[in-house]
Structure formats: structure tokens, C-alpha cells
Design a protein around this motif. Structure first.
Motif, PDB file in Angstrom:
ATOM      1  N   ALA A 319       0.829  -1.206   0.000  1.00 44.28           N
ATOM      2  CA  ALA A 319       0.000   0.000   0.000  1.00 44.28           C
ATOM      3  C   ALA A 319       0.863   1.255   0.000  1.00 44.28           C
ATOM      4  N   GLU A 320       1.950   1.246   0.776  1.00 46.09           N
ATOM      5  CA  GLU A 320       2.855   2.390   0.794  1.00 46.09           C
ATOM      6  C   GLU A 320       3.509   2.599  -0.571  1.00 46.09           C
ATOM      7  N   ARG A 321       3.665   1.518  -1.319  1.00 47.94           N
ATOM      8  CA  ARG A 321       4.291   1.592  -2.636  1.00 47.94           C
ATOM      9  C   ARG A 321       3.310   2.060  -3.717  1.00 47.94           C
ATOM     10  N   TYR A 322       2.077   1.509  -3.677  1.00 50.79           N
ATOM     11  CA  TYR A 322       1.141   1.739  -4.785  1.00 50.79           C
ATOM     12  C   TYR A 322       0.005   2.722  -4.461  1.00 50.79           C
ATOM     13  N   VAL A 323      -0.453   2.760  -3.206  1.00 52.69           N
ATOM     14  CA  VAL A 323      -1.545   3.674  -2.821  1.00 52.69           C
ATOM     15  C   VAL A 323      -1.195   4.339  -1.483  1.00 52.69           C
ATOM     16  N   PRO A 324      -0.119   5.120  -1.437  1.00 50.03           N
ATOM     17  CA  PRO A 324       0.345   5.673  -0.158  1.00 50.03           C
ATOM     18  C   PRO A 324      -0.665   6.581   0.530  1.00 50.03           C
ATOM     19  N   GLU A 325      -1.629   7.094  -0.220  1.00 46.44           N
ATOM     20  CA  GLU A 325      -2.626   7.971   0.373  1.00 46.44           C
ATOM     21  C   GLU A 325      -3.744   7.202   1.086  1.00 46.44           C
ATOM     22  N   ALA A 326      -3.740   5.874   1.008  1.00 49.73           N
ATOM     23  CA  ALA A 326      -4.839   5.090   1.584  1.00 49.73           C
ATOM     24  C   ALA A 326      -4.309   3.833   2.273  1.00 49.73           C
ATOM     25  N   VAL A 327      -3.225   3.977   3.030  1.00 52.62           N
ATOM     26  CA  VAL A 327      -2.634   2.817   3.704  1.00 52.62           C
ATOM     27  C   VAL A 327      -3.585   2.248   4.759  1.00 52.62           C
ATOM     28  N   ASP A 328      -4.245   3.140   5.529  1.00 51.06           N
ATOM     29  CA  ASP A 328      -5.193   2.675   6.542  1.00 51.06           C
ATOM     30  C   ASP A 328      -6.312   1.851   5.909  1.00 51.06           C
ATOM     31  N   VAL A 329      -6.820   2.312   4.791  1.00 53.32           N
ATOM     32  CA  VAL A 329      -7.901   1.594   4.112  1.00 53.32           C
ATOM     33  C   VAL A 329      -7.408   0.234   3.622  1.00 53.32           C
ATOM     34  N   ALA A 330      -6.208   0.211   3.055  1.00 55.29           N
ATOM     35  CA  ALA A 330      -5.634  -1.059   2.582  1.00 55.29           C
ATOM     36  C   ALA A 330      -5.457  -2.040   3.733  1.00 55.29           C
ATOM     37  N   SER A 331      -4.970  -1.538   4.864  1.00 53.12           N
ATOM     38  CA  SER A 331      -4.813  -2.385   6.045  1.00 53.12           C
ATOM     39  C   SER A 331      -6.161  -2.899   6.522  1.00 53.12           C
ATOM     40  N   GLY A 332      -7.156  -2.018   6.523  1.00 51.58           N
ATOM     41  CA  GLY A 332      -8.496  -2.424   6.949  1.00 51.58           C
ATOM     42  C   GLY A 332      -9.084  -3.489   6.050  1.00 51.58           C
ATOM     43  N   LEU A 333      -8.841  -3.379   4.747  1.00 52.86           N
ATOM     44  CA  LEU A 333      -9.350  -4.388   3.824  1.00 52.86           C
ATOM     45  C   LEU A 333      -8.675  -5.735   4.039  1.00 52.86           C
ATOM     46  N   ASN A 334      -7.410  -5.739   4.482  1.00 58.36           N
ATOM     47  CA  ASN A 334      -6.772  -7.017   4.764  1.00 58.36           C
ATOM     48  C   ASN A 334      -7.349  -7.658   6.018  1.00 58.36           C
ATOM     49  N   ILE A 335      -7.710  -6.838   7.014  1.00 58.68           N
ATOM     50  CA  ILE A 335      -8.420  -7.378   8.174  1.00 58.68           C
ATOM     51  C   ILE A 335      -9.745  -7.975   7.717  1.00 58.68           C
ATOM     52  N   ALA A 336     -10.406  -7.282   6.778  1.00 53.76           N
ATOM     53  CA  ALA A 336     -11.636  -7.824   6.212  1.00 53.76           C
ATOM     54  C   ALA A 336     -11.365  -9.155   5.518  1.00 53.76           C
ATOM     55  N   ALA A 337     -10.247  -9.218   4.773  1.00 51.11           N
ATOM     56  CA  ALA A 337      -9.904 -10.449   4.058  1.00 51.11           C
ATOM     57  C   ALA A 337      -9.656 -11.607   5.030  1.00 51.11           C
ATOM     58  N   PHE A 338      -8.965 -11.345   6.140  1.00 53.42           N
ATOM     59  CA  PHE A 338      -8.775 -12.372   7.167  1.00 53.42           C
ATOM     60  C   PHE A 338     -10.131 -12.968   7.565  1.00 53.42           C
ATOM     61  N   ASN A 339     -11.085 -12.090   7.777  1.00 55.82           N
ATOM     62  CA  ASN A 339     -12.366 -12.543   8.316  1.00 55.82           C
ATOM     63  C   ASN A 339     -13.314 -13.068   7.252  1.00 55.82           C
ATOM     64  N   ILE A 340     -13.141 -12.638   6.003  1.00 53.48           N
ATOM     65  CA  ILE A 340     -13.848 -13.309   4.916  1.00 53.48           C
ATOM     66  C   ILE A 340     -13.351 -14.751   4.831  1.00 53.48           C
ATOM     67  N   GLY A 341     -12.027 -14.928   5.008  1.00 54.43           N
ATOM     68  CA  GLY A 341     -11.471 -16.273   5.030  1.00 54.43           C
ATOM     69  C   GLY A 341     -12.052 -17.109   6.161  1.00 54.43           C
ATOM     70  N   ILE A 342     -12.159 -16.510   7.361  1.00 51.13           N
ATOM     71  CA  ILE A 342     -12.744 -17.220   8.502  1.00 51.13           C
ATOM     72  C   ILE A 342     -14.187 -17.603   8.198  1.00 51.13           C
ATOM     73  N   ALA A 343     -14.952 -16.642   7.652  1.00 48.59           N
ATOM     74  CA  ALA A 343     -16.358 -16.887   7.354  1.00 48.59           C
ATOM     75  C   ALA A 343     -16.519 -17.989   6.311  1.00 48.59           C
ATOM     76  N   LEU A 344     -15.767 -17.870   5.209  1.00 45.83           N
ATOM     77  CA  LEU A 344     -15.863 -18.882   4.159  1.00 45.83           C
ATOM     78  C   LEU A 344     -15.394 -20.245   4.652  1.00 45.83           C
ATOM     79  N   GLY A 345     -14.272 -20.237   5.429  1.00 41.30           N
ATOM     80  CA  GLY A 345     -13.758 -21.496   5.941  1.00 41.30           C
ATOM     81  C   GLY A 345     -14.756 -22.198   6.845  1.00 41.30           C
TER      82      GLY A 345
END
Length: 393
Positions: A319-345
Motif C-alpha cells: 500500500a505504501e508503494r502503490y496507494v500511499p494515500e490510503a494505507v489505513d484503508v488497505a490495512s483495513g481491507l486485509n483485516i476484512a480479508a482475514f475474516n472473509i477467510g474465517i467466514a468462508l472457511g
């Protein structure tokens, strides 16, 4: 490491306890509320969906506010959600309480990850995130076994009351230890948030996160029924085995951070996913033998959550490399991805339990983890190509 990391770890401990304690209580809740094992397993899935929604949406919505006050508000919401679960009159209201608590969870880890990396130098970012996520692993070592024991002996509702008290302790710790002058990036505009959602490199990491975590939770959601119905353990022994699993997770999480610092995120993730897939295959056959099952679960724990530091720091770096203006959002989406994985699993695991055997959740989970390994190696190849282009220009 700065003392503010201790406050983040305290909060992660409380949140981790409420997220994972449900795994040890699935048979107890299913019996008490007269629902099936797959239905009780949905308490894992729907909590995770609350996290998945809360992480990106509420992270963006709260980006304008002081980070410390946001963290305190999240812990207050966490306490309220667990008190509602304590008083839930039935299955539907318990689901609602879990979703509410999940909303707080998602924003906390999104903001917490970026705060953790901002408190240390670049070469210690993965270790800082690992320390914060140690709260989750300590919860697996102590909070989840204790919560499972309480739920089996004093009723599952009492577990949520105790967890809400942990939330109060974490709230006080955050108020005392988190500095007021936390740096925060300028709020990301809608167009910038869309860039995060559509950037192919970030999407690839989110897929890795979903598959890597989803494979684990296909089996982990139904660990308690496996231990009771396949391995032959009494329900009272489940809490002790959860303690063994949690201790192994704690070691694996810390080494996962060190591996990511030493070999890079993709190098560490490749080793971890390989080991995780292998041990899930072994669990398919060892679950029917008590001693072998415990030994397998001990090794499983070392791999199961070791991917967390590498995945989270990798997203922040990209995120710092490609979308430095939205690092918090990118991090938040990865937390979402963790939990989408939990939900799907957990949903996939529920379908497996309904139509196949409990032990089939393990090898099916291994196949999903292998998908994460393939995606990781592809992402590493893209990194190498970029580095080569930069070196030749």
C-alpha cells in the motif's frame, strides 16, 4: 519496543478471546440453544462477516478522528456487544450481538496495525505487528481455554460476561498507555479507496489472506467436535487441548514475525503455508488416535497463525508503494480479508460436516491453503520482476 504496543496487545487479547472462544463452545451452544453443529458454527462465520464489513467501512468513516479516541470508542462498543451476548435470549439475538462485536474488532486491528508500524523503525515493522497480534495468540493460550472451561461449567453466557470484563481492563489500559498525539494520514477520498479495491497487487494479497486463513478455519471451527466425537476426548479435556494449541500458536506467531523480517513476507509465507497444508493432511488421519491428534494439533498451532505478521506487513508495504494515500484503508481491507477467510472457511467446514465426515474438514482445508501458497509464489515473482526493472533503469 514502545510501551504503547502493550496497550494494543491488551486490547487484542480481549478481542481475540471473544473471537475464538466460540470454537470451544460450539457443541455447548448447539445443545443449549437446540441448533445443529453447522448452525452453531455460523456464530463464527457471522462474527467474521461483521469484522469484514467493519474493517474497511468504519476505518474509512473514522479516519478523520483522533486515533486514540477511536480506539477507546471501539473498546466501549466491544464491551457492549459482549454484554448483549451475555443476556441474549436466543440464537438470533446472540448472532446480532456477535455481529456488533465484530464491527469493533475490524476497525481495531485495521487502525492498530498502522499505529504499531508507525511506532517503530522500518526494519522492525513485522515484529511490532507480531507483538500486537500476540494478544490474539495469548488469548488462544489462556483466554480461550479458560473461556471454554467457564462455558462448560458455568454456562456459555458467563463466558461473555467475563470477556466483557476483559474489555474493561483493555479500555483502561488504552486510556493510560496510548499516546494522544498519534500520527494519522489525511482521510482517503472515495476515489483513493476505490484504487485500493481495484489495484491488482493488493487484490492478490487479499486473495492470499482469504485462502490462507480460510483453509485453517475449515477445520478449526469444528475442532471441539473433532476432539470429542473422533478423538474420543471428554468435553472437559477440550479446554486443556485448546491450551496446548494456543501455546503453540503463540510461538508460531512470534517466529512468523521474525521470519518475515529476515526473509521477507513472501519468503516467510511460502514456508508457513507449506507446513500448514502438510499438517492439515496429517490431521485427517491422526484425529482418530488421541495421542497422535494432540501431537498434530500442537504442530498445527505453530503454523496456523504464523502467517498473520507477514500478511499484514506485506499489505502495508504494498500500500505504501502503490496507494500511499490510503494505507489505513488497505490495512483495513486485509483485516476484512482475514475474516472473509474465517467466514468462508467455517461455512465450507459446516457443509463438509453436514455432507461428509468431521475429519474431511482437515484435508479440504489443506487444499485451500495450497491455493494460498500458489498465489504467494506468484506475488513473489511479480515483486522480483519489478525489482529487476528498477535495477535496469
Amino acid at each position: 519496543m514502545p510501551i504503547a504496543l502493550l496497550a494494543l496487545t491488551l486490547s487484542a487479547f480481549a478481542i481475540g478471546t471473544t473471537e475464538f472462544v466460540i470454537v470451544g463452545l460450539v457443541p455447548t451452544i448447539a445443545t443449549d440453544l437446540a441448533v445443529s453443529l453447522p448452525s452453531a458454527g455460523l456464530l463464527v462465520s457471522l462474527y467474521a462477516l461483521g469484522v469484514a464489513v467493519g474493517a474497511p467501512v468504519l476505518t474509512a468513516a473514522t479516519s478523520r478522528f483522533n486515533r486514540k479516541w477511536v480506539l477507546l470508542a471501539l473498546m466501549a462498543l466491544f464491551i457492549i456487544g459482549n454484554l448483549l451476548a451475555w443476556q441474549a435470549p436466543g440464537y438470533g439475538s446472540l448472532i446480532a450481538a456477535r455481529i456488533l462485536t465484530g464491527l469493533a474488532h475490524g476497525v481495531f486491528f485495521s487502525i492498530g496495525s498502522t499505529i504499531a508500524t508507525s511506532l517503530v523503525t522500518k526494519d522492525r515493522e513485522a515484529s511490532a505487528i507480531a507483538i500486537m497480534f500476540t494478544g490474539l495468540t495469548v488469548a488462544l493460550v489462556t483466554g480461550v481455554p479458560l473461556g471454554t472451561w467457564i462455558g462448560q461449567h458455568l454456562g456459555w453466557r458467563t463466558t461473555f460476561l467475563v470477556v466483557s470484563m476483559l474489555g474493561v481492563v483493555a479500555l483502561i489500559g488504552s486510556a493510560l498507555l496510548i499516546p494522544r498525539d498519534l500520527k494519522r494520514a489525511a482521510p482517503a477520498r472515495l476515489a483513493q479507496q476505490v484504487r485500493v479495491l481495484t489495484h491488482p497487487r493488493l487484490l492478490l494479497v487479499y486473495i492470499i489472506t482469504i485462502l490462507g486463513y480460510g483453509g485453517t478455519f475449515t477445520a478449526f471451527t469444528f475442532l471441539a467436535p473433532i476432539l470429542e466425537q473422533v478423538s474420543g476426548f471428554d468435553s472437559s479435556a477440550v479446554a486443556l487441548i485448546m491450551l496446548v494449541y494456543g501455546a503453540s500458536v503463540a510461538v508460531g506467531n512470534l517466529y512468523g514475525g521474525r521470519l518475515a523480517d529476515r526473509f521477507g513476507a513472501t519468503g516467510a509465507l511460502s514456508w508457513i503455508f507449506t507446513g500448514l497444508a502438510a499438517i492439515l493432511v496429517v490431521l485427517t488421519f491422526s484425529a482418530g488416535h488421541a495421542i497422535a491428534a494432540v501431537a498434530t494439533i500442537l504442530i498445527w498451532g505453530a503454523f496456523a497463525f504464523g502467517n498473520v505478521p507477514g500478511l499484514q506487513v506485506y499489505v502495508v508495504q504494498l500500500a505504501e508503494r502503490y496507494v500511499p494515500e490510503a494505507v489505513d484503508v488497505a490495512s483495513g481491507l486485509n483485516i476484512a480479508a482475514f475474516n472473509i477467510g474465517i467466514a468462508l472457511g467455517s461455512v465450507i467446514g459446516g457443509q463438509v460436516v453436514e455432507h461428509l465426515q468431521l475429519t474431511d474438514t482437515a484435508w479440504i482445508g489443506a487444499l485451500i491453503v495450497l491455493g494460498a501458497l500458489v498465489a504467494t509464489r506468484y506475488s513473489a515473482t511479480l515483486d522480483q520482476r519489478r525489482a529487476l526493472r528498477l535495477a535496469t533503469t
